[in-house]
Design a protein around this motif. Structure first.
Motif, PDB file in Angstrom:
ATOM      1  N   ALA A  75       2.432  -0.231 -11.234  1.00 13.55           N
ATOM      2  CA  ALA A  75       2.559   1.121 -10.699  1.00 13.55           C
ATOM      3  C   ALA A  75       1.235   1.539 -10.088  1.00 13.55           C
ATOM      4  CB  ALA A  75       2.955   2.087 -11.813  1.00 13.55           C
ATOM      5  N   GLY A  76       1.269   2.554  -9.218  1.00 13.84           N
ATOM      6  CA  GLY A  76       0.054   3.086  -8.621  1.00 13.84           C
ATOM      7  C   GLY A  76      -0.687   3.992  -9.605  1.00 13.84           C
ATOM      8  N   ALA A  77      -1.793   4.554  -9.144  1.00 16.02           N
ATOM      9  CA  ALA A  77      -2.681   5.312 -10.042  1.00 16.02           C
ATOM     10  C   ALA A  77      -1.987   6.497 -10.692  1.00 16.02           C
ATOM     11  CB  ALA A  77      -3.906   5.789  -9.261  1.00 16.02           C
ATOM     12  N   CYS A  78      -1.021   7.095 -10.027  1.00 24.14           N
ATOM     13  CA  CYS A  78      -0.363   8.282 -10.593  1.00 24.14           C
ATOM     14  C   CYS A  78       0.864   7.903 -11.410  1.00 24.14           C
ATOM     15  CB  CYS A  78       0.059   9.228  -9.480  1.00 24.14           C
ATOM     16  SG  CYS A  78       1.349   8.546  -8.417  1.00 24.14           S
ATOM     17  N   ALA A  79       1.229   6.623 -11.398  1.00 18.56           N
ATOM     18  CA  ALA A  79       2.420   6.114 -12.100  1.00 18.56           C
ATOM     19  C   ALA A  79       3.719   6.653 -11.502  1.00 18.56           C
ATOM     20  CB  ALA A  79       2.370   6.415 -13.597  1.00 18.56           C
ATOM     21  N   ARG A  80       3.630   7.323 -10.367  1.00 15.82           N
ATOM     22  CA  ARG A  80       4.849   7.870  -9.763  1.00 15.82           C
ATOM     23  C   ARG A  80       5.501   6.878  -8.802  1.00 15.82           C
ATOM     24  NH1 ARG A  80       2.949  11.392  -6.427  1.00 15.82           N
ATOM     25  NH2 ARG A  80       4.922  12.398  -5.990  1.00 15.82           N
ATOM     26  N   TYR A  81       4.725   5.935  -8.313  1.00 15.70           N
ATOM     27  CA  TYR A  81       5.253   4.909  -7.412  1.00 15.70           C
ATOM     28  C   TYR A  81       4.906   3.541  -7.974  1.00 15.70           C
ATOM     29  CZ  TYR A  81       6.118   8.551  -3.984  1.00 15.70           C
ATOM     30  OH  TYR A  81       6.587   9.669  -3.350  1.00 15.70           O
ATOM     31  N   ALA A  82       5.796   2.586  -7.726  1.00 15.27           N
ATOM     32  CA  ALA A  82       5.555   1.242  -8.239  1.00 15.27           C
ATOM     33  C   ALA A  82       6.057   0.214  -7.239  1.00 15.27           C
ATOM     34  CB  ALA A  82       6.260   1.071  -9.583  1.00 15.27           C
TER      35      ALA A  82
ATOM     36  N   VAL B 279      -1.553  13.556  -8.848  1.00 16.58           N
ATOM     37  CA  VAL B 279      -2.222  12.449  -8.159  1.00 16.58           C
ATOM     38  C   VAL B 279      -3.706  12.566  -8.485  1.00 16.58           C
ATOM     39  CG1 VAL B 279      -0.572  12.064  -6.297  1.00 16.58           C
ATOM     40  CG2 VAL B 279      -2.353  13.794  -6.014  1.00 16.58           C
ATOM     41  N   PRO B 280      -4.400  11.425  -8.498  1.00 17.58           N
ATOM     42  CA  PRO B 280      -5.776  11.485  -9.005  1.00 17.58           C
ATOM     43  C   PRO B 280      -6.789  12.053  -8.018  1.00 17.58           C
ATOM     44  CG  PRO B 280      -5.056   9.196  -8.717  1.00 17.58           C
ATOM     45  CD  PRO B 280      -3.925  10.056  -8.293  1.00 17.58           C
ATOM     46  N   THR B 281      -6.361  12.753  -7.005  1.00 20.79           N
ATOM     47  CA  THR B 281      -7.351  13.322  -6.065  1.00 20.79           C
ATOM     48  C   THR B 281      -8.331  14.324  -6.686  1.00 20.79           C
ATOM     49  OG1 THR B 281      -5.684  14.907  -5.316  1.00 20.79           O
ATOM     50  CG2 THR B 281      -5.991  12.936  -3.990  1.00 20.79           C
TER      51      THR B 281
ATOM     52  N   ARG C   8       0.857  -1.184   0.000  1.00 18.59           N
ATOM     53  CA  ARG C   8       0.000   0.000   0.000  1.00 18.59           C
ATOM     54  C   ARG C   8       0.892   1.232   0.000  1.00 18.59           C
ATOM     55  NH1 ARG C   8      -2.449   0.184   4.991  1.00 18.59           N
ATOM     56  NH2 ARG C   8      -1.104   1.925   5.548  1.00 18.59           N
ATOM     57  N   CYS C   9       0.657   2.121  -0.970  1.00 22.28           N
ATOM     58  CA  CYS C   9       1.434   3.365  -1.038  1.00 22.28           C
ATOM     59  C   CYS C   9       0.736   4.415  -0.184  1.00 22.28           C
ATOM     60  CB  CYS C   9       1.557   3.844  -2.488  1.00 22.28           C
ATOM     61  SG  CYS C   9       2.359   5.452  -2.617  1.00 22.28           S
ATOM     62  N   ASP C  10       1.482   5.006   0.733  1.00 23.00           N
ATOM     63  CA  ASP C  10       0.924   6.022   1.638  1.00 23.00           C
ATOM     64  C   ASP C  10       1.312   7.435   1.239  1.00 23.00           C
ATOM     65  OD1 ASP C  10      -0.104   4.089   3.228  1.00 23.00           O
ATOM     66  OD2 ASP C  10       1.519   4.117   4.690  1.00 23.00           O
ATOM     67  N   ALA C  11       1.828   7.604   0.018  1.00 26.37           N
ATOM     68  CA  ALA C  11       2.401   8.910  -0.329  1.00 26.37           C
ATOM     69  C   ALA C  11       1.356   9.961  -0.672  1.00 26.37           C
ATOM     70  CB  ALA C  11       3.389   8.761  -1.486  1.00 26.37           C
ATOM     71  N   CYS C  12       0.107   9.563  -0.815  1.00 26.22           N
ATOM     72  CA  CYS C  12      -0.959  10.573  -0.996  1.00 26.22           C
ATOM     73  C   CYS C  12      -2.259   9.954  -0.517  1.00 26.22           C
ATOM     74  CB  CYS C  12      -1.021  11.040  -2.459  1.00 26.22           C
ATOM     75  SG  CYS C  12      -2.171  10.145  -3.514  1.00 26.22           S
ATOM     76  N   PRO C  13      -3.328  10.736  -0.408  1.00 29.75           N
ATOM     77  CA  PRO C  13      -4.566  10.218   0.189  1.00 29.75           C
ATOM     78  C   PRO C  13      -5.246   9.106  -0.601  1.00 29.75           C
ATOM     79  CG  PRO C  13      -4.646  12.628  -0.055  1.00 29.75           C
ATOM     80  CD  PRO C  13      -3.416  12.179  -0.713  1.00 29.75           C
ATOM     81  N   VAL C  14      -4.813   8.847  -1.845  1.00 31.79           N
ATOM     82  CA  VAL C  14      -5.451   7.804  -2.654  1.00 31.79           C
ATOM     83  C   VAL C  14      -5.155   6.416  -2.067  1.00 31.79           C
ATOM     84  CG1 VAL C  14      -5.570   6.787  -4.982  1.00 31.79           C
ATOM     85  CG2 VAL C  14      -5.393   9.252  -4.707  1.00 31.79           C
ATOM     86  N   LEU C  15      -3.996   6.253  -1.437  1.00 36.78           N
ATOM     87  CA  LEU C  15      -3.599   5.002  -0.762  1.00 36.78           C
ATOM     88  C   LEU C  15      -3.736   3.782  -1.684  1.00 36.78           C
ATOM     89  CD1 LEU C  15      -5.254   5.593   2.745  1.00 36.78           C
ATOM     90  CD2 LEU C  15      -2.921   6.128   2.044  1.00 36.78           C
ATOM     91  N   CYS C  16      -3.044   3.811  -2.807  1.00 37.44           N
ATOM     92  CA  CYS C  16      -3.133   2.708  -3.771  1.00 37.44           C
ATOM     93  C   CYS C  16      -2.599   1.402  -3.180  1.00 37.44           C
ATOM     94  CB  CYS C  16      -2.272   3.026  -5.005  1.00 37.44           C
ATOM     95  SG  CYS C  16      -2.858   4.394  -5.968  1.00 37.44           S
ATOM     96  N   ARG C  17      -3.254   0.323  -3.564  1.00 37.28           N
ATOM     97  CA  ARG C  17      -2.732  -1.014  -3.258  1.00 37.28           C
ATOM     98  C   ARG C  17      -2.077  -1.501  -4.546  1.00 37.28           C
ATOM     99  NH1 ARG C  17      -6.187  -4.739  -2.501  1.00 37.28           N
ATOM    100  NH2 ARG C  17      -5.244  -5.893  -0.799  1.00 37.28           N
TER     101      ARG C  17
END
Ligand code: SF4
Length: 506
Positions: free
Chosen positions: A42-49, A445-447, A27-36
């Motif tokens: 990669a996560g929704a923003c493609a910035r973390y994988a 980020v997709p917020t 789980r990425c905690d780097a923004c409020p989207v909290l991607c699993r």
């Protein structure tokens, strides 16, 4: 998918990654989207994988390096070096930008990098982060006198309302795009298209825009704008009145009347103060519109794509009357636009009607000089954002002190190493020319919200006084040692002040 291109992004597992279950999901905690994020994805923003069970920032950290006067690196430590040679790295050589640094969420955590270095004998700290900006937008300046759309007209991208036409400036039309209302206040689609539009503009990519009851535009930061499919060449030399003031002397003796057609202020030479000073005789030519002062007329036509940003293609149509008591057969009349792109020369016939004829060489020369004096037309994009919110908690436990320190110019704010203008008044409202930032500095980020690099640089002693996160400070040379091979190294722009330099020195 995880990007395969080297240099790889940095491992952020410690900061933002939390394992979930046994199937390798992080789980990425780097923004409020909290991607699993599943392994290899990669996560929704493609910035973390998720790379082999580690949370990596997919874009490399960007280190900006200064060149010596002879063009060589100040300290050679680039990624080609196989071993760190122990050379002292100082703040005079290397600046760690926020690009690829990662964000902190929730913001009470110290920023991803808090870097200490010595610059010109001063112990300095730079707090480095990627800020998530919900309050942000761009101001776009389009160098053209062409009418793009009415002031306040809606600007659309992909059919969505992303901003509006705002107050025109001297020789330029202005757009105000983005902002919290378009990002968050209407439909989800409007928010995400606004976010995409802002990110592309800030990353210097071409963006198609449509102005309500106006033109279609292609805008790329630092490139000529394209208006209704035609690339703009030049911005005007000045308004019609200014053009009269500049060139009156050069026209004198070669024309009996000169009219410079302009959407805002059309100039009439013989009536203008410049003509009076040259003792020109009144020509009796009266143009349409509302007279402002002698030889200066407003509203001679409607705004448009014709001469001087008006809708006219026949310049003679703006002549309302020619006074037979003052004009004479054979009177020489020059009409030009404010860019010199359109011009005609006429002589009055026996009935005092202007008849177009060949332009004499001395007047051709002055019209060419008008063109020569027009600067190339460009679209410029300024990113504007509020950094006075929770982002400050990554810098200090006492945020208002950071705000005051920025206002008092004790703390320098840069974005990707580029200087930021700080608006006076409350908060930290920054504005930066994206052309001065490294390429691909922005993310999202997709917020939805824009992610932009931001760095706060200040003396270490001041940082302590602000309640800074002193325990999180890392010396520059350790960051260079650890991240240099994974980093993207860029040469600092020589026209940007070095970010560690005191502000009263640049
Ligand atoms: S959108 Fe990006 S930053 Fe936010 S949680 Fe997902 S991967 Fe992390």
């Amino acid at each position: 998918m995880v990007k395969q291109n080297e240099p790889a992004g940095i491992d952020r597992t410690e900061l933002f990654g939390a394992r979930e279950g046994t199937n390798g999901i992080i789980r990425c905690d780097a923004c409020p989207v909290l991607c699993r994020i599943r392994p290899g994805r990669a996560g929704a923003c493609a910035r973390y994988a998720n790379q082999d069970g580690r949370l990596v920032r997919t874009d490399p950290l960007v280190m900006s390096e200064r060149l010596a006067d002879d063009g060589s690196p100040m300290v050679p430590f680039l990624e080609q070096e196989t071993e760190w040679d122990g050379n002292p790295i100082t703040g005079a050589d290397v600046f760690v930008t926020g690009i690829g640094a990662g964000t902190t969420y929730p913001d009470y955590k110290p920023a991803p990098f808090i870097v200490s270095s010595n610059y010109e004998g001063v112990d300095t700290v730079t707090v480095v982060s990627e800020g998530i900006f919900s309050y942000c937008g761009v101001k776009v300046k389009i160098d053209t006198d062409r009418h793009l759309g009415a002031e306040t007209a809606a600007v659309r991208a992909k059919g969505e309302h992303v901003g509006h036409v705002t107050t025109a400036e001297y020789g330029s039309q202005m757009l105000s795009l983005g902002g919290v209302r378009h990002l968050t206040g209407n439909s989800k689609k409007e928010g995400s298209v606004t976010c995409d539009t802002l990110m592309a503009l800030c990353n210097k990519e071409p963006v198609e825009l449509e102005i309500e009851d106006g033109v279609t535009l292609t805008v790329t930061a630092g490139q000529p704008p394209i208006v209704d499919g035609a690339k703009e060449q030049r911005m005007r030399v000045g308004c019609g009145s200014a053009a009269i003031g500049i060139f009156a002397q050069q026209w004198f003796g070669h024309a009996d009347e000169v009219i410079v057609v302009d959407d805002h202020i059309t100039g009439v030479l013989s009536e203008h103060q410049a003509g009076k000073v040259l003792n020109m005789e009144p020509s009796g030519v009266r143009v349409r519109g509302r007279k402002s002062t002698a030889g200066r007329y407003f509203q001679v036509a409607e705004p448009g794509q014709g001469w001087g940003g008006t809708d006219i293609t026949d310049p003679l149509s703006i002549i309302e009357t020619i006074d037979p008591a003052l004009a004479w057969p054979g009177m020489r009349l020059l009409m030009t636009s404010t860019t010199g792109e359109d011009s005609i020369f006429c002589k009055l016939d026996e009935s005092l009607r202007p008849v177009e004829t060949d332009m004499p060489a001395p007047l051709i020369e002055v019209v060419e000089r008008i063109k020569e004096n027009c600067e190339p037309s460009l679209a410029t994009v300024l990113f504007m954002a509020g950094a006075g919110g929770s982002l400050r908690a990554g810098v200090t436990e006492n945020p208002v002190r950071l705000t005051c320190s920025v206002r008092d110019r004790m703390t320098r704010v840069t974005l990707g190493g580029a200087p930021a203008f700080i608006w006076p008044g409350g908060g930290i409202t920054v504005m930066v020319d994206v052309s001065r930032m490294p390429n691909q500095s922005f993310g999202y980020v997709p917020t939805p919200a824009i992610v932009a690099p931001i760095e706060f640089t200040l003396p270490r002693s001041t940082y302590a006084e602000l309640g800074g996160h002193m325990d999180a400070i890392t010396p520059l040379h350790l960051i260079v040692e650890e991240f240099t091979r994974a980093a993207r190294h860029i040469t600092a722009r020589s026209d940007n002040p070095w970010p560690l330099q005191r502000q009263d020195k640049g």
